[in-house]
Design a protein around this motif. Structure first.
Motif, PDB file in Angstrom:
ATOM      1  N   PHE A  49       0.638  -1.507   0.034  1.00 13.79           N
ATOM      2  CA  PHE A  49      -0.040   0.374  -0.247  1.00 13.79           C
ATOM      3  C   PHE A  49       1.408   0.867  -0.173  1.00 13.79           C
ATOM      4  CE2 PHE A  49       0.420   0.815   4.572  1.00 13.79           C
ATOM      5  CZ  PHE A  49       1.079   0.015   5.208  1.00 13.79           C
ATOM      6  N   LEU A  92      -9.491   2.045   6.207  1.00 17.42           N
ATOM      7  CA  LEU A  92      -8.930   2.708   6.243  1.00 17.42           C
ATOM      8  C   LEU A  92      -8.878   4.532   5.713  1.00 17.42           C
ATOM      9  CD1 LEU A  92      -7.210   3.860   8.819  1.00 17.42           C
ATOM     10  CD2 LEU A  92      -5.178   3.208   6.872  1.00 17.42           C
ATOM     11  N   PHE A  95     -11.597   5.991   5.872  1.00 20.92           N
ATOM     12  CA  PHE A  95     -12.044   6.207   7.312  1.00 20.92           C
ATOM     13  C   PHE A  95     -11.238   7.953   7.512  1.00 20.92           C
ATOM     14  CE2 PHE A  95     -11.435   6.204  11.957  1.00 20.92           C
ATOM     15  CZ  PHE A  95     -12.645   6.808  12.620  1.00 20.92           C
ATOM     16  N   ILE A 139      -1.803  19.383   0.375  1.00 22.48           N
ATOM     17  CA  ILE A 139      -0.487  18.591   0.933  1.00 22.48           C
ATOM     18  C   ILE A 139       0.656  18.680   0.548  1.00 22.48           C
ATOM     19  CG2 ILE A 139      -2.364  17.444   2.829  1.00 22.48           C
ATOM     20  CD1 ILE A 139      -1.835  14.803   2.323  1.00 22.48           C
ATOM     21  N   GLU A 142       2.944  21.836  -0.053  1.00 25.25           N
ATOM     22  CA  GLU A 142       2.778  22.463   1.775  1.00 25.25           C
ATOM     23  C   GLU A 142       3.115  23.770   1.384  1.00 25.25           C
ATOM     24  OE1 GLU A 142       2.828  21.452   6.931  1.00 25.25           O
ATOM     25  OE2 GLU A 142       3.091  20.173   4.896  1.00 25.25           O
TER      26      GLU A 142
ATOM     27  N   TRP B 155      -9.299  15.136  10.558  1.00 26.22           N
ATOM     28  CA  TRP B 155      -7.721  13.914  10.491  1.00 26.22           C
ATOM     29  C   TRP B 155      -6.599  15.473  10.217  1.00 26.22           C
ATOM     30  CZ3 TRP B 155      -7.245  10.381  13.415  1.00 26.22           C
ATOM     31  CH2 TRP B 155      -8.683   9.789  13.926  1.00 26.22           C
ATOM     32  N   MET B 159      -4.339  15.755  12.370  1.00 25.29           N
ATOM     33  CA  MET B 159      -2.428  15.099  12.140  1.00 25.29           C
ATOM     34  C   MET B 159      -1.432  16.498  12.212  1.00 25.29           C
ATOM     35  SD  MET B 159      -3.388  12.353  10.193  1.00 25.29           S
ATOM     36  CE  MET B 159      -3.662  10.450  10.923  1.00 25.29           C
ATOM     37  N   ILE B 190       8.452   7.297   4.048  1.00 18.19           N
ATOM     38  CA  ILE B 190       8.297   8.569   4.350  1.00 18.19           C
ATOM     39  C   ILE B 190       8.991   9.729   4.876  1.00 18.19           C
ATOM     40  CG2 ILE B 190       6.677   9.138   6.306  1.00 18.19           C
ATOM     41  CD1 ILE B 190       5.549   6.707   6.292  1.00 18.19           C
ATOM     42  N   LYS B 196       2.055  17.933   6.735  1.00 20.49           N
ATOM     43  CA  LYS B 196       0.982  17.465   6.331  1.00 20.49           C
ATOM     44  C   LYS B 196       1.476  16.484   5.631  1.00 20.49           C
ATOM     45  CE  LYS B 196      -1.521  21.507   6.324  1.00 20.49           C
ATOM     46  NZ  LYS B 196      -2.029  22.503   4.969  1.00 20.49           N
ATOM     47  N   LEU B 197       1.463  15.668   4.624  1.00 20.22           N
ATOM     48  CA  LEU B 197       1.619  14.740   3.831  1.00 20.22           C
ATOM     49  C   LEU B 197       2.861  13.941   4.625  1.00 20.22           C
ATOM     50  CD1 LEU B 197       1.427  13.540   1.017  1.00 20.22           C
ATOM     51  CD2 LEU B 197       3.492  13.949   0.959  1.00 20.22           C
ATOM     52  N   MET B 200       0.355  11.914   7.854  1.00 24.46           N
ATOM     53  CA  MET B 200      -0.747  11.406   7.616  1.00 24.46           C
ATOM     54  C   MET B 200      -0.309   9.947   7.105  1.00 24.46           C
ATOM     55  SD  MET B 200      -3.469  11.942   4.133  1.00 24.46           S
ATOM     56  CE  MET B 200      -2.106  11.353   3.060  1.00 24.46           C
ATOM     57  N   GLU B 201       0.983   9.718   6.430  1.00 27.74           N
ATOM     58  CA  GLU B 201       1.689   9.098   5.451  1.00 27.74           C
ATOM     59  C   GLU B 201       1.698   7.631   6.548  1.00 27.74           C
ATOM     60  OE1 GLU B 201       3.096   9.322   0.808  1.00 27.74           O
ATOM     61  OE2 GLU B 201       4.511   9.752   2.591  1.00 27.74           O
ATOM     62  N   HIS B 203       0.648   7.966   9.642  1.00 24.63           N
ATOM     63  CA  HIS B 203      -0.972   7.134  10.082  1.00 24.63           C
ATOM     64  C   HIS B 203      -1.326   6.263   9.647  1.00 24.63           C
ATOM     65  CE1 HIS B 203       0.458   9.453  14.118  1.00 24.63           C
ATOM     66  NE2 HIS B 203      -0.242  10.449  13.217  1.00 24.63           N
ATOM     67  N   ILE B 204      -1.392   6.112   8.204  1.00 21.04           N
ATOM     68  CA  ILE B 204      -1.905   4.908   7.507  1.00 21.04           C
ATOM     69  C   ILE B 204      -0.669   3.805   7.095  1.00 21.04           C
ATOM     70  CG2 ILE B 204      -1.890   4.482   5.401  1.00 21.04           C
ATOM     71  CD1 ILE B 204      -3.076   7.455   4.155  1.00 21.04           C
ATOM     72  N   MET B 205       0.427   4.079   7.638  1.00 20.65           N
ATOM     73  CA  MET B 205       1.272   3.344   7.329  1.00 20.65           C
ATOM     74  C   MET B 205       1.411   2.472   8.399  1.00 20.65           C
ATOM     75  SD  MET B 205       5.339   2.562   7.511  1.00 20.65           S
ATOM     76  CE  MET B 205       5.789   2.396   8.952  1.00 20.65           C
ATOM     77  N   SER B 207      -1.384   2.091  10.774  1.00 18.98           N
ATOM     78  CA  SER B 207      -2.563   1.319  11.129  1.00 18.98           C
ATOM     79  C   SER B 207      -2.692   0.079  10.229  1.00 18.98           C
ATOM     80  CB  SER B 207      -3.811   2.317  10.820  1.00 18.98           C
ATOM     81  OG  SER B 207      -3.280   3.661  11.252  1.00 18.98           O
ATOM     82  N   MET B 208      -2.066   0.119   9.128  1.00 16.02           N
ATOM     83  CA  MET B 208      -2.641  -0.730   8.202  1.00 16.02           C
ATOM     84  C   MET B 208      -1.415  -2.063   8.616  1.00 16.02           C
ATOM     85  SD  MET B 208      -4.206  -0.842   5.352  1.00 16.02           S
ATOM     86  CE  MET B 208      -3.733  -2.214   4.091  1.00 16.02           C
ATOM     87  N   HIS B 209      -0.087  -1.231   8.932  1.00 16.52           N
ATOM     88  CA  HIS B 209       0.768  -2.921  10.033  1.00 16.52           C
ATOM     89  C   HIS B 209       0.377  -2.806  10.903  1.00 16.52           C
ATOM     90  CE1 HIS B 209       4.997  -1.098   7.088  1.00 16.52           C
ATOM     91  NE2 HIS B 209       3.789  -1.933   7.274  1.00 16.52           N
ATOM     92  N   LEU B 232      -7.732   5.671  16.899  1.00 21.53           N
ATOM     93  CA  LEU B 232      -9.392   4.836  16.053  1.00 21.53           C
ATOM     94  C   LEU B 232      -8.788   4.756  15.090  1.00 21.53           C
ATOM     95  CD1 LEU B 232     -11.533   8.086  17.379  1.00 21.53           C
ATOM     96  CD2 LEU B 232     -11.286   5.839  18.343  1.00 21.53           C
ATOM     97  N   LEU B 233      -7.960   5.601  14.337  1.00 24.94           N
ATOM     98  CA  LEU B 233      -7.819   4.314  13.262  1.00 24.94           C
ATOM     99  C   LEU B 233      -7.111   2.955  12.789  1.00 24.94           C
ATOM    100  CD1 LEU B 233      -4.809   7.229  12.036  1.00 24.94           C
ATOM    101  CD2 LEU B 233      -6.885   6.731  11.291  1.00 24.94           C
TER     102      LEU B 233
END
Lengths: 151, 272
Positions: A49, A92, A95, A139, A142, B155, B159, B190, B196-197, B200-201, B203-205, B207-209, B232-233
């Motif tokens: 991903f 995800l 969300f 973003i 930025e 978010w 974030m 990352i 910002k980028l 976010m990346e 927290h995505i990573m 959560s996915m892991h 919560l993620l």
């Protein structure tokens, strides 16, 4: 030259089915949209991903992920694993407020040259309707404002 | 019941150290400003400092595999429900072996159950309340009901406060990789700085892991110095995975990871 928005689309495809399918599209002389940049992977199971995030952070407006149909995986189960991963990943992203319509998943076999053209064309049309991914571009680009550092 | 003893926390801890059943007690002690902090006791006398009350919510399971702790010998760990679930999940992922730790399961300071085997812990958990905290459930429902644009705004705003301290990772009992993807710089997955980028990346990573592994303890959110509800993620993913595949994590040493298994007929509606 027209000023129409031309989306940048990155396609992550598996070597054994979709890449061969895309090859067939070409050898069958089926025309399809040139907006797509194809990246070949050994298997959909290999498509992390993080690579999709990289595509978006490098300015892609949409992403296609495609591989062998279920039960056709060259490595037996790579696409099954991938499918679970995408089911979760979409939840995800949704969300977090990321537009999951910009990621298209498809099963395209080596014999489905026509389907590949259709997948690409429909994705390009869909992304054209959605427009550039402004949220993400914002973003990525930025701007560091000095006020940000006020304590 | 087999392997279970009940009694006072300090007494049991002192007894364990004296008998050389364990060489270390991982527990809670009085900290500064009315807070509690993790306490590591290897001397019988210091067991007096151990305490347990409603402030002791930290998941101590994250210390069990840290090298500076494992070198101190066999541990006994003061375990609330989330710590127990952490232990079970670590065992399920083959990070812990049975009978290498003793859990001192606590509900209040005077009611301590000594659990020596994973089986005992499973039994203890089967009678426990595994529900999410009410405020977490409320915020989760609120976010689920929002439009996608509102969720993005929520978010992004939250974030923006992330300073990339990785406290969420350090606090998580399941983030035990010795080298994390964010510490790899070839390729640089990352961005290192807080942006910002990158925020976010990250927290995505993260959560996915944790997908299919998260024990929903909410420790990451509690550890966050910026008070971002990042817990919560992974909890949202855990909720979805429970709905789809019916699996609850951190309750059985034989449980699998839903992300490394599959069913040939997994249902989805989005693949053309």
């Amino acid at each position: 030259m027209t000023n129409e928005f031309e989306p940048k689309i990155v396609a992550f495809v598996c070597n054994w089915c979709t890449y061969a399918g895309a090859d067939l599209t070409g050898t069958s002389r089926i025309k399809y949209s040139p907006n797509v940049k194809i990246i070949r992977f050994p298997c959909t199971g290999r498509i992390d991903f993080m690579l999709l995030l990289k595509a978006f952070s490098n300015g892609a407006d949409g992403v296609i992920v495609s591989g062998c149909h279920p039960n056709d995986c060259h490595y037996t189960s790579g696409n099954f694993h991938a499918r679970r991963r995408w089911i979760t990943f979409r939840v995800l992203l949704d969300f977090m407020g990321i537009d999951i319509n910009r990621i298209v998943f498809a099963w395209v076999s080596a014999a489905e040259g026509a389907k590949w053209a259709e997948v690409v064309n429909s994705t390009v049309n869909k992304i054209k309707e959605l427009g550039p991914y402004e949220n993400y571009r914002e973003i990525i680009n930025e701007v560091w404002e000095e006020e940000k550092w006020e304590i | 019941m087999g392997g279970r003893k009940m009694g006072n926390l300090n007494e049991i801890a002192a007894h364990l150290l004296q008998n050389d059943d364990v060489q270390l007690i991982i527990g809670y002690g009085e900290g500064s400003a009315g807070r509690v902090r993790p306490l590591f006791v290897s001397n019988k006398k210091a067991t007096e400092k151990l305490l347990f009350d409603s402030r002791c919510t930290q998941n101590l399971a994250s210390y069990l595999y840290k090298k500076e702790i494992t070198c101190l010998g066999k541990p006994a760990i003061v375990a609330n429900i989330r710590t127990l679930r952490g232990i079970i999940r670590l065992a399920a992922e083959h990070q812990l072996e049975d009978e290498t730790i003793i859990a001192l399961a606590v509900s209040t300071g005077d009611d301590v159950k000594e659990l020596r085997r994973l089986e005992d812990m499973e039994q203890y958990l089967s009678e426990a309340d595994l529900q999410l905290k009410k405020e977490d459930k409320a915020l989760l429902d609120k976010l689920n009901a929002m439009t996608i644009a509102d969720r993005w705004a929520f978010w992004q705003q939250e974030m923006a406060h992330c300073i990339k301290c990785y406290a969420c990772r350090q606090a998580c009992p399941l983030c035990y990789c010795t080298q994390c993807t964010v510490e790899i710089n070839q390729p640089q997955w990352i961005p290192v700085a807080s942006s910002k980028l990158g925020n976010m990346e990250w927290h995505i990573m993260r959560s996915m892991h944790l997908a299919g592994r998260c024990i929903e303890c909410g420790q990451c959110g509690e550890a966050c110095p910026a008070n971002i509800p990042i817990h919560l993620l992974p909890i949202r993913l855990a909720e979805e995975i429970r709905e789809l595949y019916g699996s609850v994590t951190g309750i059985s040493k034989r449980e699998s990871c839903e992300m490394s298994s599959f069913q040939p007929d997994d249902k989805e509606k989005f693949i053309t």
